[in-house]
Structures are given as C-alpha cells and as structure tokens.
Write an enzyme that holds these catalytic residues in place. Structure first.
Site, PDB file in Angstrom:
ATOM      1  N   ARG A 132      -6.735  12.698   1.290  1.00  0.00           N
ATOM      2  CA  ARG A 132      -6.289  12.845   2.513  1.00  0.00           C
ATOM      3  C   ARG A 132      -4.842  12.133   2.369  1.00  0.00           C
ATOM      4  O   ARG A 132      -3.606  13.159   1.661  1.00  0.00           O
ATOM      5  CB  ARG A 132      -6.410  13.335   2.977  1.00  0.00           C
ATOM      6  CG  ARG A 132      -6.252  11.642   3.700  1.00  0.00           C
ATOM      7  CD  ARG A 132      -6.316  10.958   5.299  1.00  0.00           C
ATOM      8  NE  ARG A 132      -7.545  11.754   5.559  1.00  0.00           N
ATOM      9  CZ  ARG A 132      -8.146  10.821   6.789  1.00  0.00           C
ATOM     10  NH1 ARG A 132      -7.814  10.177   7.691  1.00  0.00           N
ATOM     11  NH2 ARG A 132      -9.267  10.868   6.904  1.00  0.00           N
TER      12      ARG A 132
ATOM     13  N   HIS B 266      -6.194   3.607  -1.348  1.00  0.00           N
ATOM     14  CA  HIS B 266      -6.830   4.564  -0.972  1.00  0.00           C
ATOM     15  C   HIS B 266      -7.329   5.197  -1.552  1.00  0.00           C
ATOM     16  O   HIS B 266      -6.456   6.568  -1.406  1.00  0.00           O
ATOM     17  CB  HIS B 266      -6.797   4.210   0.265  1.00  0.00           C
ATOM     18  CG  HIS B 266      -7.687   3.977   1.329  1.00  0.00           C
ATOM     19  ND1 HIS B 266      -8.594   4.090   2.755  1.00  0.00           N
ATOM     20  CD2 HIS B 266      -9.487   4.597   0.591  1.00  0.00           C
ATOM     21  CE1 HIS B 266      -9.384   4.285   2.783  1.00  0.00           C
ATOM     22  NE2 HIS B 266     -10.554   4.286   1.893  1.00  0.00           N
TER      23      HIS B 266
ATOM     24  N   ASN C  77       0.467  -1.089  -0.188  1.00  0.00           N
ATOM     25  CA  ASN C  77       0.399  -0.120   0.160  1.00  0.00           C
ATOM     26  C   ASN C  77       1.405   1.617  -0.451  1.00  0.00           C
ATOM     27  O   ASN C  77       2.120   1.295   0.667  1.00  0.00           O
ATOM     28  CB  ASN C  77      -0.558   0.071   0.641  1.00  0.00           C
ATOM     29  CG  ASN C  77      -1.553   1.141   0.995  1.00  0.00           C
ATOM     30  OD1 ASN C  77      -1.015   2.150   1.359  1.00  0.00           O
ATOM     31  ND2 ASN C  77      -2.645   0.618   1.961  1.00  0.00           N
TER      32      ASN C  77
ATOM     33  N   GLU D 147     -11.317  -9.326   3.130  1.00  0.00           N
ATOM     34  CA  GLU D 147      -9.818  -8.954   3.983  1.00  0.00           C
ATOM     35  C   GLU D 147     -10.112  -9.308   5.455  1.00  0.00           C
ATOM     36  O   GLU D 147     -11.178  -7.596   5.719  1.00  0.00           O
ATOM     37  CB  GLU D 147      -9.751  -8.199   3.280  1.00  0.00           C
ATOM     38  CG  GLU D 147      -7.857  -7.556   3.587  1.00  0.00           C
ATOM     39  CD  GLU D 147      -7.002  -6.429   2.404  1.00  0.00           C
ATOM     40  OE1 GLU D 147      -7.355  -6.578   1.813  1.00  0.00           O
ATOM     41  OE2 GLU D 147      -6.399  -5.311   3.707  1.00  0.00           O
TER      42      GLU D 147
ATOM     43  N   HIS E  18      -3.181  -4.266   8.043  1.00  0.00           N
ATOM     44  CA  HIS E  18      -4.011  -3.157   8.634  1.00  0.00           C
ATOM     45  C   HIS E  18      -2.695  -3.533  10.126  1.00  0.00           C
ATOM     46  O   HIS E  18      -2.876  -4.208  10.632  1.00  0.00           O
ATOM     47  CB  HIS E  18      -4.843  -3.001   8.799  1.00  0.00           C
ATOM     48  CG  HIS E  18      -5.375  -1.297   9.179  1.00  0.00           C
ATOM     49  ND1 HIS E  18      -4.842  -1.025  10.756  1.00  0.00           N
ATOM     50  CD2 HIS E  18      -6.077  -0.756   8.382  1.00  0.00           C
ATOM     51  CE1 HIS E  18      -4.944   0.591  10.857  1.00  0.00           C
ATOM     52  NE2 HIS E  18      -5.974   0.556   9.468  1.00  0.00           N
TER      53      HIS E  18
ATOM     54  N   GLU F  10      -8.892   0.787  -2.983  1.00  0.00           N
ATOM     55  CA  GLU F  10      -9.492   0.690  -2.141  1.00  0.00           C
ATOM     56  C   GLU F  10     -10.503   2.054  -1.715  1.00  0.00           C
ATOM     57  O   GLU F  10      -9.878   2.920  -2.160  1.00  0.00           O
ATOM     58  CB  GLU F  10      -8.165   0.494  -1.123  1.00  0.00           C
ATOM     59  CG  GLU F  10      -8.281  -0.438  -0.888  1.00  0.00           C
ATOM     60  CD  GLU F  10      -7.106  -0.118   1.347  1.00  0.00           C
ATOM     61  OE1 GLU F  10      -7.278   0.589   1.664  1.00  0.00           O
ATOM     62  OE2 GLU F  10      -6.542  -1.339   1.453  1.00  0.00           O
TER      63      GLU F  10
ATOM     64  N   THR G 186      -7.885   3.428   8.695  1.00  0.00           N
ATOM     65  CA  THR G 186      -9.280   2.611   8.511  1.00  0.00           C
ATOM     66  C   THR G 186      -9.852   2.172  10.038  1.00  0.00           C
ATOM     67  O   THR G 186      -8.649   0.962  10.372  1.00  0.00           O
ATOM     68  CB  THR G 186      -9.424   1.540   7.569  1.00  0.00           C
ATOM     69  OG1 THR G 186      -9.274   2.545   6.956  1.00  0.00           O
ATOM     70  CG2 THR G 186     -10.316   1.259   7.250  1.00  0.00           C
TER      71      THR G 186
ATOM     72  N   HIS H 171       0.438   6.370   1.911  1.00  0.00           N
ATOM     73  CA  HIS H 171       1.430   7.190   2.514  1.00  0.00           C
ATOM     74  C   HIS H 171       2.600   8.128   1.784  1.00  0.00           C
ATOM     75  O   HIS H 171       3.570   8.989   2.441  1.00  0.00           O
ATOM     76  CB  HIS H 171       2.001   6.854   4.096  1.00  0.00           C
ATOM     77  CG  HIS H 171       0.491   6.184   4.431  1.00  0.00           C
ATOM     78  ND1 HIS H 171      -0.384   7.169   4.871  1.00  0.00           N
ATOM     79  CD2 HIS H 171       0.219   4.935   4.917  1.00  0.00           C
ATOM     80  CE1 HIS H 171      -1.140   6.751   5.842  1.00  0.00           C
ATOM     81  NE2 HIS H 171      -1.087   5.671   5.409  1.00  0.00           N
TER      82      HIS H 171
ATOM     83  N   ARG I 282      -9.062   8.045  -0.520  1.00  0.00           N
ATOM     84  CA  ARG I 282     -10.146   8.654   1.016  1.00  0.00           C
ATOM     85  C   ARG I 282     -10.980  10.084   0.059  1.00  0.00           C
ATOM     86  O   ARG I 282     -10.641  10.345  -1.443  1.00  0.00           O
ATOM     87  CB  ARG I 282     -10.121   9.600   2.031  1.00  0.00           C
ATOM     88  CG  ARG I 282      -8.912   7.790   2.547  1.00  0.00           C
ATOM     89  CD  ARG I 282      -8.205   7.758   3.396  1.00  0.00           C
ATOM     90  NE  ARG I 282      -9.232   8.095   4.593  1.00  0.00           N
ATOM     91  CZ  ARG I 282      -9.064   7.750   5.059  1.00  0.00           C
ATOM     92  NH1 ARG I 282      -8.979   6.704   5.809  1.00  0.00           N
ATOM     93  NH2 ARG I 282     -10.509   7.796   7.149  1.00  0.00           N
TER      94      ARG I 282
HETATM   95  N1  PXP Z   1      -6.006  -3.138   3.939  1.00  0.00           N
HETATM   96  C1  PXP Z   1      -6.783  -2.309   4.335  1.00  0.00           C
HETATM   97  C2  PXP Z   1      -8.076  -2.351   3.732  1.00  0.00           C
HETATM   98  C3  PXP Z   1      -6.433  -0.920   4.657  1.00  0.00           C
HETATM   99  O1  PXP Z   1      -7.646   0.343   4.974  1.00  0.00           O
HETATM  100  C4  PXP Z   1      -5.043  -1.017   5.015  1.00  0.00           C
HETATM  101  C5  PXP Z   1      -5.037   0.558   5.515  1.00  0.00           C
HETATM  102  O2  PXP Z   1      -5.004   2.336   4.573  1.00  0.00           O
HETATM  103  C6  PXP Z   1      -4.364  -1.823   4.525  1.00  0.00           C
HETATM  104  C7  PXP Z   1      -4.670  -2.673   4.494  1.00  0.00           C
HETATM  105  C8  PXP Z   1      -2.827  -1.534   5.234  1.00  0.00           C
HETATM  106  O3  PXP Z   1      -2.595  -1.371   6.381  1.00  0.00           O
HETATM  107  P1  PXP Z   1      -0.997  -0.184   6.983  1.00  0.00           P
HETATM  108  O4  PXP Z   1      -0.820   0.659   5.937  1.00  0.00           O
HETATM  109  O5  PXP Z   1      -1.621  -0.274   8.339  1.00  0.00           O
HETATM  110  O6  PXP Z   1      -0.364  -1.841   6.577  1.00  0.00           O
END
Ligand code: PXP
Length: 251
Positions: free
Chosen positions: A56, A50, A14, A158, A201, A77, A108, A17, A52
């Site tokens: 952001r 994602h 992901n 998930e 997550h 996402e 999330t 960030h 949003r």
């Molecule tokens: N899976 C989903 C569905 C999420 O919403 C997120 C965070 O955006 C992640 C995985 C990844 O989480 P993290 O950034 O904490 O590794």
C-alpha cells in the site's frame, strides 16, 4: 567508545508515507529515495521502510532503490512470511524488523505475538541472522514477549509506543503515565537480559522526550509525524527539531 558516543540515541526515519502520498496518484513523485537522502543529510542515522504484503505504500522497487542509493543503514520492516523472508535474503539489508501485519489495519496496531509462536518466529529469524541482518522484533512492552524474544536469540527488540502516544494525544494522562511506566520498566528489563532496545510508533515532538530519556533505548524509529510535519516546516526542519528534542532528553 566514549561515554557520549555510547549514549547517543539513533534516529531512524520511516519514509513509508512519502510513498503513501505518491501512490495516492499512482505516479512517480514524491520519491521515497529522495526523501531518504534528504533525511540522511538532515541527520537521520538510518532509514526505515515497511514493505507491506499489499504494497500500500513502499514497493519492491522502492526497496531496491533504497538498498542501492542509501549511505546510512536500511531497517527493513516486514511481516514473518515466506515472501518477505525471500526478499530480505535477496537484499540482506543492515536490519530487519519483524512486525505483525493484518491487511485490514490502518497501521501496525500491536506488537508481534512472539510468546505464543516462539518456535515459529525463532525458525523464521534464524536464516536472516545467519545472512548477517540485525534482526529486531517489534513487541509490546510485556515481560512474556521480551523473555520470548531473548529465548529465540533476537539481538534487538523494538517496543511499541503507540498506546503511550495515543493516550498522550487524547489527554488520558493517567493512562499515558501508566504506559510510560511500563515502557520504562520493560526497557530496563530487556536491557538487563542483554537485548538491545529500540522504540517507536506514534512518536511526535510532544511525546518523544520521556521515551528518548530512557538511557537503555538506543534507537527510535519515527515516520508518520515527521512526514506530516514536513508539509509545514520541511523534512529537514522536522528531522532537525526531532533530533534536538532527542538530544536534549539525553543530555
Ligand atoms: N516502528 C515500527 C516497527 C513500525 O511498524 C512503525 C510504523 O510503520 C514505526 C516504528 C513508525 O511509526 P510512526 O509512523 O507512527 O512514527
């Protein structure tokens, strides 16, 4: 397909960030697409982003750039809103993961309440599935939610690993072990119902191994920790180390 191939656990990286850092200054760098291409080279099986509602981090232009530039599948996402559905249907990404979204949350925080809104979510995902997206629903490891996801025809769920990861990080080991047990049981329950199971997550080098060891989990989506760790050991190094821990857990 060989047993080894079937057993391979996919890693979705992901890159939200990277966009968070870029947006802190409002300029053009660091570029999420560049990070995604580097992640591909380092062994990511897919890229997750994602979009949003408040934009952001990832923006509409980032999604366009990822759709055009990636060789590996994009897992898009999004919240269950009309705006996001239109964007998904315009791009038809490989995968769409439906997540709950509250403007005031930092990330999330929980899973989607699919049990309470079964008809609504079922109607929402139908056109996405018809368009050819692999739809997954981000839910808590809860039997009611899993049964609802199966009933509305979601092919993938998930499971939210945040509570397990937080308990681990904060040294609440009894709670962590209870969360892990719940995730293990619910992974098996969902898989027995015929659902493909992913998890994610809050996963880090420290806590990923027991989750990666669940044989029914086919994909982990990991972001924040990998992007943070890349400050110290580079994105390539962070992804390769995560990959090694995942593969060891699976061996
Ligand atoms: N899976 C989903 C569905 C999420 O919403 C997120 C965070 O955006 C992640 C995985 C990844 O989480 P993290 O950034 O904490 O590794």
């Amino acid at each position: 397909m060989s047993e080894i191939m079937q057993n391979k656990l996919r890693l979705g990286v992901n890159i939200d960030h990277v966009a968070t850092v870029r947006n802190a200054r409002g300029g053009m760098y660091p570029d999420p697409l560049r990070a995604a291409l580097l992640a591909e080279e380092a062994g990511a099986d897919g890229i997750t982003a994602h979009l949003r509602e408040d934009r952001r981090h990832i923006t509409d232009r980032d999604i366009e750039a990822l759709i055009d530039g990636l060789s590996v599948p994009l897992n898009f996402e999004m919240a269950a809103t009309d705006e996001m559905q239109k964007i998904a249907l315009r791009h038809v990404p490989h995968a769409v993961c439906i997540v709950p979204e509250k403007r005031e949350e930092r990330t999330t925080e929980g899973g989607l309440e699919v049990a309470r809104e079964e008809n609504k979510i079922g109607d929402f995902i139908a056109p996405l599935r018809e368009a050819g997206c692999r739809v997954s629903i981000f839910i808590a490891a809860d039997q009611r939610q899993i049964e609802s996801a199966a009933r509305i025809g979601a092919p993938v769920i998930e499971l939210h690993t945040g509570a397990y990861c937080d308990a681990h990080a904060e040294g609440r080991f009894d709670e962590r072990d209870a969360e892990l047990e719940r995730l293990r049981d619910m992974t098996k329950f969902a898989s027995d119902l015929g659902l493909e199971v992913h998890a994610g997550h809050g996963l880090t080098f420290d806590c990923v191994k027991p989750i990666a060891a669940f044989p029914q989990v086919l994909e982990l989506n990991i972001g924040h920790f990998l992007i943070g760790e890349s400050i110290f050991i580079g994105l390539d190094g962070a992804i390769k180390q995560m990959r090694t821990i995942m593969d060891d857990a699976r061996a």
